[in-house]
Scaffold this active site. Structure first.
Site, PDB file in Angstrom:
ATOM      1  N   HIS A 114       0.810  -1.219   0.000  1.00 12.98           N
ATOM      2  CA  HIS A 114       0.000   0.000   0.000  1.00 12.98           C
ATOM      3  C   HIS A 114       0.845   1.271   0.000  1.00 12.98           C
ATOM      4  O   HIS A 114       0.337   2.346  -0.290  1.00 12.98           O
ATOM      5  CB  HIS A 114      -1.006  -0.003   1.167  1.00 12.98           C
ATOM      6  CG  HIS A 114      -0.429   0.234   2.521  1.00 12.98           C
ATOM      7  ND1 HIS A 114      -0.121  -0.788   3.392  1.00 12.98           N
ATOM      8  CD2 HIS A 114      -0.105   1.371   3.171  1.00 12.98           C
ATOM      9  CE1 HIS A 114       0.351  -0.288   4.521  1.00 12.98           C
ATOM     10  NE2 HIS A 114       0.372   1.034   4.411  1.00 12.98           N
ATOM     11  N   ASP A 144       0.057  -7.614   1.372  1.00  6.91           N
ATOM     12  CA  ASP A 144       0.513  -6.239   1.560  1.00  6.91           C
ATOM     13  C   ASP A 144       2.038  -6.145   1.608  1.00  6.91           C
ATOM     14  O   ASP A 144       2.602  -5.382   2.391  1.00  6.91           O
ATOM     15  CB  ASP A 144      -0.099  -5.611   2.809  1.00  6.91           C
ATOM     16  CG  ASP A 144      -0.050  -4.074   2.766  1.00  6.91           C
ATOM     17  OD1 ASP A 144       0.119  -3.528   1.660  1.00  6.91           O
ATOM     18  OD2 ASP A 144      -0.164  -3.442   3.827  1.00  6.91           O
ATOM     19  N   SER A 220       4.751   2.232   7.839  1.00  4.62           N
ATOM     20  CA  SER A 220       4.410   1.134   6.934  1.00  4.62           C
ATOM     21  C   SER A 220       5.631   0.580   6.226  1.00  4.62           C
ATOM     22  O   SER A 220       6.395   1.323   5.610  1.00  4.62           O
ATOM     23  CB  SER A 220       3.432   1.619   5.859  1.00  4.62           C
ATOM     24  OG  SER A 220       2.124   1.551   6.295  1.00  4.62           O
TER      25      SER A 220
END
Length: 269
Positions: A114, A144, A220
Site C-alpha cells: 500500500h 501487503d 508502513s
C-alpha cells in the site's frame, strides 16, 4: 506534533479473531460508543516536493534480553538502523511515504504494497542520508508486501530474520521506520500476541504479530525487530479509535510469510 499534510490513512475494518463473539453484557458508555475501533494501514500521504539468494536468513536461537535490558535494546537499534530506509513515492497529485528494510545484498528492499500502490516514481533514503532511485520489482496486495530494488553497488546492509519458532509473547521489540516522515525513529514495546487474525491486505483474514510498540503513519513497511536486531515482522497497520492515532495496538506481517512472499517476487522478477 500533528499529522497535518500526511493525509488520512485508509484501511480495512478490524476483524475480531473470534467471529460471532458476544458483546459485553454491560453497554459501553455513550462516549465510548462514538469511537469504533478500526484497523488502518500506515502509509503517510504527503505533498512531496521537488542476483543472489534470499539473504534474510534466520539468526541464532539465544533468548532475547528482557525488556529491562536497555543496553540490549540499544544494541538492537544499532544493528537495525543501518538496514532501514525511508520510502518516498512521487505522483502527479502528491505522493506517499513509508518505510522499508534491506532484504539481501542485491539491493532488494521490502516494504508494504500500500506504500507503492500509487504507481508513482519511487526513491529510498538510507540511514546515511543517500537518496537512491528504486525500481518496484513486484507486489503482492493480498499480503501487503512489495519488493523494491536499488543498485547493489549502494552496498546497503541487509537485516537478519528472526526464527519464528523462538518468538514469544512478551519479548521486547523495536519498531523502526519513518513515522510522520521522521526517519530513523525507534520505538519500543513487546509482542502482545502471535497469530492475531486481522485483514491486512486482501479481503481474507490472515494472522499477524500484534505489538504495543508505538507505530504511526509512515511506519508502513518498516521492520519490527527483536532485542537481537532480527526482523520479527513488517509493520503494516494499527488499530485506532475514530479520528485518533496509535492506541498501542499494532500489527505486523510475520517475517516468515513476508520473506516467502518477497523471495517469490524476486524469483519472478
Amino acid at each position: 506534533m500533528t499529522t497535518i499534510g500526511l493525509g488520512t490513512p485508509r484501511g480495512p475494518e478490524f476483524v475480531s479473531p473470534v467471529p460471532g463473539h458476544p458483546a459485553p453484557a454491560a453497554p459501553l458508555p455513550r462516549a465510548a460508543r462514538r469511537w469504533p475501533v478500526a484497523v488502518i494501514l500506515l502509509s503517510g500521504l504527503t505533498g512531496l516536493a521537488g542476483a543472489g539468494g534470499y539473504m534474510l536468513g534466520h539468526g541464532d536461537t539465544e533468548p532475547a534480553p528482557v525488556i529491562g535490558s536497555s543496553p540490549g535494546l540499544v544494541a538492537a537499534a544499532a544493528r537495525a538502523l543501518p538496514g532501514v530506509v525511508s520510502v518516498q513515492v512521487r505522483t502527479g497529485s502528491g505522493g506517499a511515504s513509508g518505510s522499508g528494510f534491506v532484504f539481501d545484498d542485491r539491493g532488494h528492499i521490502v516494504t508494504n504494497n500500500h506504500v507503492v500502490a500509487g504507481n508513482g516514481s519511487v526513491s529510498v533514503v538510507g540511514a546515511d542520508g543517500r537518496r537512491l532511485v528504486a525500481e518496484v520489482v513486484g507486489t503482492d496486495p493480498a499480503s501487503d508486501i512489495a519488493v523494491l530494488r536499488v543498485p547493489s553497488s549502494a552496498a546497503l546492509q541487509p537485516l537478519t530474520a528472526a526464527d519464528p519458532a523462538t518468538t514469544r509473547v512478551g519479548e521486547p521489540v523495536l519498531a523502526v521506520g519513518s513515522p510522520l516522515g521522521l526517519s530513523g525513529t525507534v520505538t519500543a514495546g513487546i509482542i502482545s500476541a502471535l497469530d492475531r487474525e486481522v485483514r491486512l491486505g486482501g479481503s481474507a483474514r490472515q494472522t499477524a504479530v500484534q505489538t504495543d510498540a508505538s507505530i504511526n503513519p509512515g511506519n508502513s513497511g518498516g521492520p519490527l525487530v527483536n532485542a537481537r536486531g532480527e526482523v520479527v515482522g513488517v509493520n503494516t497497520a494499527i488499530a485506532t479509535l475514530e479520528g485518533g492515532g496509535s492506541i498501542g495496538i499494532g500489527f505486523a506481517v510475520p517475517i516468515d510469510r513476508a520473506g516467502r512472499v518477497a523471495a517469490g517476487i524476486i524469483g519472478r522478477g
